[in-house]
Design an enzyme around this catalytic site. Structure first.
Site, PDB file in Angstrom:
ATOM      1  N   ASP A  13       0.858  -1.188   0.000  1.00 31.61           N
ATOM      2  CA  ASP A  13       0.000   0.000   0.000  1.00 31.61           C
ATOM      3  C   ASP A  13       0.898   1.245   0.000  1.00 31.61           C
ATOM      4  O   ASP A  13       2.127   1.130  -0.124  1.00 31.61           O
ATOM      5  CB  ASP A  13      -1.003  -0.047   1.164  1.00 31.61           C
ATOM      6  CG  ASP A  13      -0.353   0.174   2.524  1.00 31.61           C
ATOM      7  OD1 ASP A  13       0.889   0.266   2.607  1.00 31.61           O
ATOM      8  OD2 ASP A  13      -1.099   0.250   3.517  1.00 31.61           O
ATOM      9  N   HIS A  14       0.296   2.417   0.168  1.00 32.78           N
ATOM     10  CA  HIS A  14       1.080   3.664   0.125  1.00 32.78           C
ATOM     11  C   HIS A  14       2.154   3.693   1.210  1.00 32.78           C
ATOM     12  O   HIS A  14       3.244   4.202   0.985  1.00 32.78           O
ATOM     13  CB  HIS A  14       0.142   4.866   0.259  1.00 32.78           C
ATOM     14  CG  HIS A  14      -0.759   4.786   1.451  1.00 32.78           C
ATOM     15  ND1 HIS A  14      -1.830   3.901   1.506  1.00 32.78           N
ATOM     16  CD2 HIS A  14      -0.729   5.423   2.639  1.00 32.78           C
ATOM     17  CE1 HIS A  14      -2.430   4.036   2.673  1.00 32.78           C
ATOM     18  NE2 HIS A  14      -1.782   4.937   3.390  1.00 32.78           N
ATOM     19  N   CYS A  71       3.071  -3.253   4.063  1.00 32.58           N
ATOM     20  CA  CYS A  71       2.231  -2.112   4.431  1.00 32.58           C
ATOM     21  C   CYS A  71       2.925  -1.413   5.596  1.00 32.58           C
ATOM     22  O   CYS A  71       4.112  -1.671   5.840  1.00 32.58           O
ATOM     23  CB  CYS A  71       0.788  -2.523   4.738  1.00 32.58           C
ATOM     24  SG  CYS A  71       0.520  -3.467   6.255  1.00 32.58           S
ATOM     25  N   GLY A  72       2.253  -0.535   6.299  1.00 33.00           N
ATOM     26  CA  GLY A  72       2.914   0.206   7.360  1.00 33.00           C
ATOM     27  C   GLY A  72       3.452  -0.691   8.453  1.00 33.00           C
ATOM     28  O   GLY A  72       4.624  -0.619   8.832  1.00 33.00           O
ATOM     29  N   THR A  73       2.602  -1.558   8.948  1.00 30.98           N
ATOM     30  CA  THR A  73       3.007  -2.507   9.998  1.00 30.98           C
ATOM     31  C   THR A  73       3.264  -3.905   9.457  1.00 30.98           C
ATOM     32  O   THR A  73       3.848  -4.729  10.161  1.00 30.98           O
ATOM     33  CB  THR A  73       1.892  -2.645  11.047  1.00 30.98           C
ATOM     34  OG1 THR A  73       0.712  -3.110  10.368  1.00 30.98           O
ATOM     35  CG2 THR A  73       1.613  -1.319  11.748  1.00 30.98           C
ATOM     36  N   GLY A  74       2.768  -4.205   8.297  1.00 32.83           N
ATOM     37  CA  GLY A  74       2.790  -5.567   7.762  1.00 32.83           C
ATOM     38  C   GLY A  74       1.616  -6.389   8.257  1.00 32.83           C
ATOM     39  O   GLY A  74       1.355  -7.479   7.748  1.00 32.83           O
ATOM     40  N   ILE A  75       0.899  -5.858   9.242  1.00 33.94           N
ATOM     41  CA  ILE A  75      -0.185  -6.637   9.859  1.00 33.94           C
ATOM     42  C   ILE A  75      -1.393  -6.733   8.928  1.00 33.94           C
ATOM     43  O   ILE A  75      -1.874  -7.823   8.613  1.00 33.94           O
ATOM     44  CB  ILE A  75      -0.590  -6.028  11.219  1.00 33.94           C
ATOM     45  CG1 ILE A  75       0.572  -6.105  12.207  1.00 33.94           C
ATOM     46  CG2 ILE A  75      -1.802  -6.768  11.789  1.00 33.94           C
ATOM     47  CD1 ILE A  75       0.354  -5.306  13.492  1.00 33.94           C
ATOM     48  N   GLY A  76      -1.876  -5.590   8.494  1.00 38.34           N
ATOM     49  CA  GLY A  76      -3.086  -5.604   7.667  1.00 38.34           C
ATOM     50  C   GLY A  76      -2.913  -6.406   6.396  1.00 38.34           C
ATOM     51  O   GLY A  76      -3.765  -7.236   6.037  1.00 38.34           O
ATOM     52  N   HIS A 104       9.786 -24.079   8.831  1.00 38.17           N
ATOM     53  CA  HIS A 104       8.725 -24.729   9.604  1.00 38.17           C
ATOM     54  C   HIS A 104       7.341 -24.580   8.989  1.00 38.17           C
ATOM     55  O   HIS A 104       6.505 -25.473   9.135  1.00 38.17           O
ATOM     56  CB  HIS A 104       8.675 -24.154  11.025  1.00 38.17           C
ATOM     57  CG  HIS A 104       9.849 -24.557  11.863  1.00 38.17           C
ATOM     58  ND1 HIS A 104       9.843 -24.477  13.229  1.00 38.17           N
ATOM     59  CD2 HIS A 104      11.063 -25.049  11.519  1.00 38.17           C
ATOM     60  CE1 HIS A 104      11.008 -24.900  13.709  1.00 38.17           C
ATOM     61  NE2 HIS A 104      11.774 -25.248  12.681  1.00 38.17           N
ATOM     62  N   ARG A 138       8.293 -33.547  10.140  1.00 41.06           N
ATOM     63  CA  ARG A 138       7.111 -33.347  10.991  1.00 41.06           C
ATOM     64  C   ARG A 138       6.316 -32.104  10.603  1.00 41.06           C
ATOM     65  O   ARG A 138       5.113 -32.004  10.894  1.00 41.06           O
ATOM     66  CB  ARG A 138       7.529 -33.241  12.463  1.00 41.06           C
ATOM     67  CG  ARG A 138       8.350 -32.005  12.781  1.00 41.06           C
ATOM     68  CD  ARG A 138       8.988 -32.074  14.163  1.00 41.06           C
ATOM     69  NE  ARG A 138       9.723 -30.849  14.488  1.00 41.06           N
ATOM     70  CZ  ARG A 138      10.945 -30.556  14.062  1.00 41.06           C
ATOM     71  NH1 ARG A 138      11.578 -31.404  13.267  1.00 41.06           N
ATOM     72  NH2 ARG A 138      11.537 -29.434  14.420  1.00 41.06           N
ATOM     73  N   HIS A 139       6.961 -31.184   9.912  1.00 39.14           N
ATOM     74  CA  HIS A 139       6.276 -29.936   9.550  1.00 39.14           C
ATOM     75  C   HIS A 139       5.267 -30.145   8.416  1.00 39.14           C
ATOM     76  O   HIS A 139       4.341 -29.350   8.263  1.00 39.14           O
ATOM     77  CB  HIS A 139       7.296 -28.873   9.155  1.00 39.14           C
ATOM     78  CG  HIS A 139       8.289 -28.590  10.240  1.00 39.14           C
ATOM     79  ND1 HIS A 139       7.935 -28.026  11.436  1.00 39.14           N
ATOM     80  CD2 HIS A 139       9.624 -28.843  10.323  1.00 39.14           C
ATOM     81  CE1 HIS A 139       9.012 -27.919  12.212  1.00 39.14           C
ATOM     82  NE2 HIS A 139      10.050 -28.410  11.553  1.00 39.14           N
TER      83      HIS A 139
END
Ligand code: RB5
Length: 147
Positions: A13-14, A71-76, A104, A138-139
């Site tokens: 995003d911006h 994005c700004g936080t990477g969260i959204g 993993h 296992r992963h």
């Protein structure tokens, strides 16, 4: 290496635009074919779900095997990308998490927060993400349950 595995989709995003531009250069310098899916400037406010969806679509179509979202936080944008089938997006703030999300979790999308990490750490994350193989074993069972 297949064409798809040497092609990377990237979108932001911006708030993530400036870091994305640097990562595009880094990817090209490293020999990757880059599918830059926008946004294309930092001044027009846009909605991060649209750009998470764009990278998810590039993966779903088989055009690329991996993507990067910023994005700004990477969260959204990581939440957005993860709402699409077949996407395993990992929000990383350091090289170790970028390596382990591949080993993993077989992450196929790297998410970064441009307002939270510097360019050098972001590039370290990018290279760890691209150079690390899934550890399997296992992963495999655990990743299958994510589907
Ligand atoms: C945009 O202002 C900001 O909300 C976005 O880039 C992101 O941080 C959301 O998670």
């Amino acid at each position: 290496m297949t064409k798809a595995s040497k092609s990377i989709a990237i979108a932001a995003d911006h708030a993530g635009f400036a870091l994305k531009a640097k990562l595009v250069d880094e990817l090209r310098d490293s020999g990757y074919e880059v599918r830059d899916l926008g946004t294309h400037d930092a001044t027009t406010s846009v909605d991060y779900p649209d750009f998470g969806a764009a990278v998810a679509q590039a993966i779903a179509s088989g055009e690329v095997e991996r993507g990067v979202v910023v994005c700004g936080t990477g969260i959204g944008i990581s939440i957005a990308a993860n709402r699409h089938a077949g996407v395993r997006a990992a929000l990383c703030h350091d090289e170790t998490s970028a390596r382990l999300c591949r080993e993993h979790n077989d992450a196929n999308v790297l998410a970064l927060g441009a307002r939270l990490i510097g360019d050098v750490v972001a590039k370290d994350c990018l290279h760890a993400f691209l150079s690390t193989d899934f550890a399997g074993d296992r992963h495999v069972r655990r990743v299958a349950k994510l589907g």
